[in-house]
Motif scaffolding. Structure first.
Motif, PDB file in Angstrom:
ATOM      1  N   VAL A 137      12.595  12.527 -12.746  1.00  0.00           N
ATOM      2  CA  VAL A 137      12.853  11.102 -12.979  1.00  0.00           C
ATOM      3  C   VAL A 137      11.966  10.200 -12.136  1.00  0.00           C
ATOM      4  N   GLY A 138      11.231  10.784 -11.184  1.00  0.00           N
ATOM      5  CA  GLY A 138      10.367   9.990 -10.314  1.00  0.00           C
ATOM      6  C   GLY A 138      10.980   9.841  -8.934  1.00  0.00           C
ATOM      7  N   THR A 139      10.243   9.183  -8.062  1.00  0.00           N
ATOM      8  CA  THR A 139      10.736   8.953  -6.709  1.00  0.00           C
ATOM      9  C   THR A 139      11.865   7.925  -6.746  1.00  0.00           C
ATOM     10  N   VAL A 140      12.603   7.832  -5.665  1.00  0.00           N
ATOM     11  CA  VAL A 140      13.659   6.828  -5.589  1.00  0.00           C
ATOM     12  C   VAL A 140      13.050   5.428  -5.743  1.00  0.00           C
ATOM     13  N   GLU A 141      11.900   5.199  -5.158  1.00  0.00           N
ATOM     14  CA  GLU A 141      11.247   3.884  -5.281  1.00  0.00           C
ATOM     15  C   GLU A 141      10.843   3.596  -6.729  1.00  0.00           C
ATOM     16  N   GLU A 142      10.340   4.584  -7.440  1.00  0.00           N
ATOM     17  CA  GLU A 142       9.999   4.399  -8.852  1.00  0.00           C
ATOM     18  C   GLU A 142      11.251   4.122  -9.679  1.00  0.00           C
ATOM     19  N   CYS A 143      12.316   4.849  -9.388  1.00  0.00           N
ATOM     20  CA  CYS A 143      13.586   4.642 -10.097  1.00  0.00           C
ATOM     21  C   CYS A 143      14.133   3.245  -9.823  1.00  0.00           C
ATOM     22  N   LYS A 144      14.071   2.824  -8.566  1.00  0.00           N
ATOM     23  CA  LYS A 144      14.545   1.485  -8.186  1.00  0.00           C
ATOM     24  C   LYS A 144      13.771   0.416  -8.952  1.00  0.00           C
TER      25      LYS A 144
ATOM     26  N   PRO B  84      19.650   9.893 -17.810  1.00  0.00           N
ATOM     27  CA  PRO B  84      19.630  10.515 -16.485  1.00  0.00           C
ATOM     28  C   PRO B  84      20.889  10.169 -15.682  1.00  0.00           C
ATOM     29  N   CYS B  85      21.132  10.960 -14.696  1.00  0.00           N
ATOM     30  CA  CYS B  85      22.282  10.787 -13.821  1.00  0.00           C
ATOM     31  C   CYS B  85      22.080   9.566 -12.916  1.00  0.00           C
ATOM     32  N   VAL B  86      23.153   8.809 -12.669  1.00  0.00           N
ATOM     33  CA  VAL B  86      23.110   7.657 -11.760  1.00  0.00           C
ATOM     34  C   VAL B  86      22.539   8.087 -10.418  1.00  0.00           C
ATOM     35  N   GLU B  87      23.060   9.184  -9.882  1.00  0.00           N
ATOM     36  CA  GLU B  87      22.618   9.655  -8.573  1.00  0.00           C
ATOM     37  C   GLU B  87      21.166  10.112  -8.575  1.00  0.00           C
TER      38      GLU B  87
ATOM     39  N   SER C 208      23.839   7.838 -16.522  1.00  0.00           N
ATOM     40  CA  SER C 208      25.201   8.333 -16.642  1.00  0.00           C
ATOM     41  C   SER C 208      25.399   9.550 -15.757  1.00  0.00           C
ATOM     42  N   THR C 209      26.020  10.573 -16.298  1.00  0.00           N
ATOM     43  CA  THR C 209      26.344  11.767 -15.519  1.00  0.00           C
ATOM     44  C   THR C 209      25.499  12.957 -15.920  1.00  0.00           C
ATOM     45  N   GLU C 210      24.632  12.751 -16.872  1.00  0.00           N
ATOM     46  CA  GLU C 210      23.961  13.896 -17.477  1.00  0.00           C
ATOM     47  C   GLU C 210      22.891  14.517 -16.610  1.00  0.00           C
ATOM     48  N   ALA C 211      22.881  15.802 -16.621  1.00  0.00           N
ATOM     49  CA  ALA C 211      21.719  16.565 -16.218  1.00  0.00           C
ATOM     50  C   ALA C 211      21.049  16.954 -17.525  1.00  0.00           C
ATOM     51  N   CYS C 212      21.490  16.321 -18.558  1.00  0.00           N
ATOM     52  CA  CYS C 212      21.063  16.421 -19.934  1.00  0.00           C
ATOM     53  C   CYS C 212      21.496  17.730 -20.567  1.00  0.00           C
ATOM     54  N   ALA C 213      22.391  17.588 -21.511  1.00  0.00           N
ATOM     55  CA  ALA C 213      22.908  18.754 -22.223  1.00  0.00           C
ATOM     56  C   ALA C 213      22.608  18.650 -23.714  1.00  0.00           C
TER      57      ALA C 213
ATOM     58  N   MET D 115      21.428  21.804 -11.445  1.00  0.00           N
ATOM     59  CA  MET D 115      20.488  21.282 -12.436  1.00  0.00           C
ATOM     60  C   MET D 115      19.236  20.669 -11.798  1.00  0.00           C
ATOM     61  N   TYR D 116      19.219  20.501 -10.497  1.00  0.00           N
ATOM     62  CA  TYR D 116      18.068  19.901  -9.819  1.00  0.00           C
ATOM     63  C   TYR D 116      16.796  20.659 -10.182  1.00  0.00           C
ATOM     64  N   GLY D 117      15.784  19.907 -10.605  1.00  0.00           N
ATOM     65  CA  GLY D 117      14.490  20.511 -10.918  1.00  0.00           C
ATOM     66  C   GLY D 117      14.453  21.311 -12.195  1.00  0.00           C
ATOM     67  N   THR D 118      15.463  21.133 -13.078  1.00  0.00           N
ATOM     68  CA  THR D 118      15.488  21.939 -14.297  1.00  0.00           C
ATOM     69  C   THR D 118      15.449  21.112 -15.583  1.00  0.00           C
ATOM     70  N   THR D 119      15.589  19.775 -15.476  1.00  0.00           N
ATOM     71  CA  THR D 119      15.583  18.935 -16.678  1.00  0.00           C
ATOM     72  C   THR D 119      14.848  17.632 -16.426  1.00  0.00           C
ATOM     73  N   TRP D 120      14.508  16.961 -17.513  1.00  0.00           N
ATOM     74  CA  TRP D 120      13.862  15.649 -17.438  1.00  0.00           C
ATOM     75  C   TRP D 120      14.821  14.574 -16.934  1.00  0.00           C
ATOM     76  N   ALA D 121      16.123  14.841 -16.939  1.00  0.00           N
ATOM     77  CA  ALA D 121      17.118  13.863 -16.510  1.00  0.00           C
ATOM     78  C   ALA D 121      17.409  13.924 -15.015  1.00  0.00           C
ATOM     79  N   CYS D 122      16.817  14.870 -14.328  1.00  0.00           N
ATOM     80  CA  CYS D 122      17.117  15.091 -12.909  1.00  0.00           C
ATOM     81  C   CYS D 122      15.867  14.939 -12.052  1.00  0.00           C
ATOM     82  N   PRO D 123      16.097  14.761 -10.747  1.00  0.00           N
ATOM     83  CA  PRO D 123      14.937  14.792  -9.853  1.00  0.00           C
ATOM     84  C   PRO D 123      14.349  16.199  -9.850  1.00  0.00           C
ATOM     85  N   PRO D 124      13.093  16.339  -9.619  1.00  0.00           N
ATOM     86  CA  PRO D 124      12.121  15.299  -9.340  1.00  0.00           C
ATOM     87  C   PRO D 124      11.523  14.643 -10.587  1.00  0.00           C
TER      88      PRO D 124
END
Length: 177
Positions: free
Chosen positions: A54-61, A142-145, A117-122, A43-52
């Motif tokens: 969601v923003g950079t790690v610093e933006e997410c933090k 968005p996913c915790v990770e 949560s765990t979503e890559a958004c479904a 799902m990476y790069g395919t939804t609004w719930a996943c990177p990139p």
């Protein structure tokens, strides 16, 4: 302030495995977690719930640390082969239902909440990413990770169990103020 006892009574009626009240200052954010997303998740790069997206790690933090507290919750599911990412991801739906129920309990008492949560958004059959804005930003978790959060670290700090073998432990964080 939340009435944690009231929320815990309601949480006891949900099929949660474990939960913990945490201070968000305890969270560890790292780009290493994102490498799992990028290298292993389809799902990476395919939804609004996943990177990139969601923003950079610093933006997410920065977004997460706007909330002083969070409720960490877990559910568990058994799979035939923990290495089979498609089989593992298929067990998310019950966890997402529990997350939505727990989030509603916290939101009823908090001034503001944010859920990971765990979503890559479904939610949508086809995500509008990247061509148009998210159709359901109020329902998309968005996913915790995806935010670079080292879930295992916060879980260990609060005595949340991990399993060997073919048991999937799903994590959610309900941030609140």
């Amino acid at each position: 302030m939340l009435d944690r006892e009231e929320i815990e009574r309601a949480l006891s009626q949900l099929p949660l495995y474990q939960y913990a009240w945490i201070d968000t200052s305890e969270l560890v954010f790292t780009g290493r977690v994102r490498m799992i997303c990028k290298n292993e998740c389809p799902m990476y790069g395919t939804t609004w719930a996943c990177p990139p997206a969601v923003g950079t790690v610093e933006e997410c933090k920065a977004r997460c640390l706007q909330y002083p507290y969070a409720l960490l919750l877990t559910t568990v599911n058994e799979v035939n082969d923990i290495a089979n990412i498609e089989e593992t991801l298929a067990t998310r739906a019950p966890h997402e239902l529990v997350t939505r129920q727990a989030a509603a309990l916290v939101a009823a008492q908090a001034a503001e909440t944010m859920v990971l949560s765990t979503e890559a958004c479904a939610i949508c059959e086809h995500c509008s990413y990247p061509g148009a804005p998210c159709r359901h930003p109020d329902r998309m978790y968005p996913c915790v990770e995806s935010h670079g959060i080292l879930a295992t670290d916060i879980a260990e700090k609060h005595g949340i169990d991990f399993f060997d073998g073919n048991i999937v432990t799903w994590f959610s964080l309900i941030f609140y103020r």
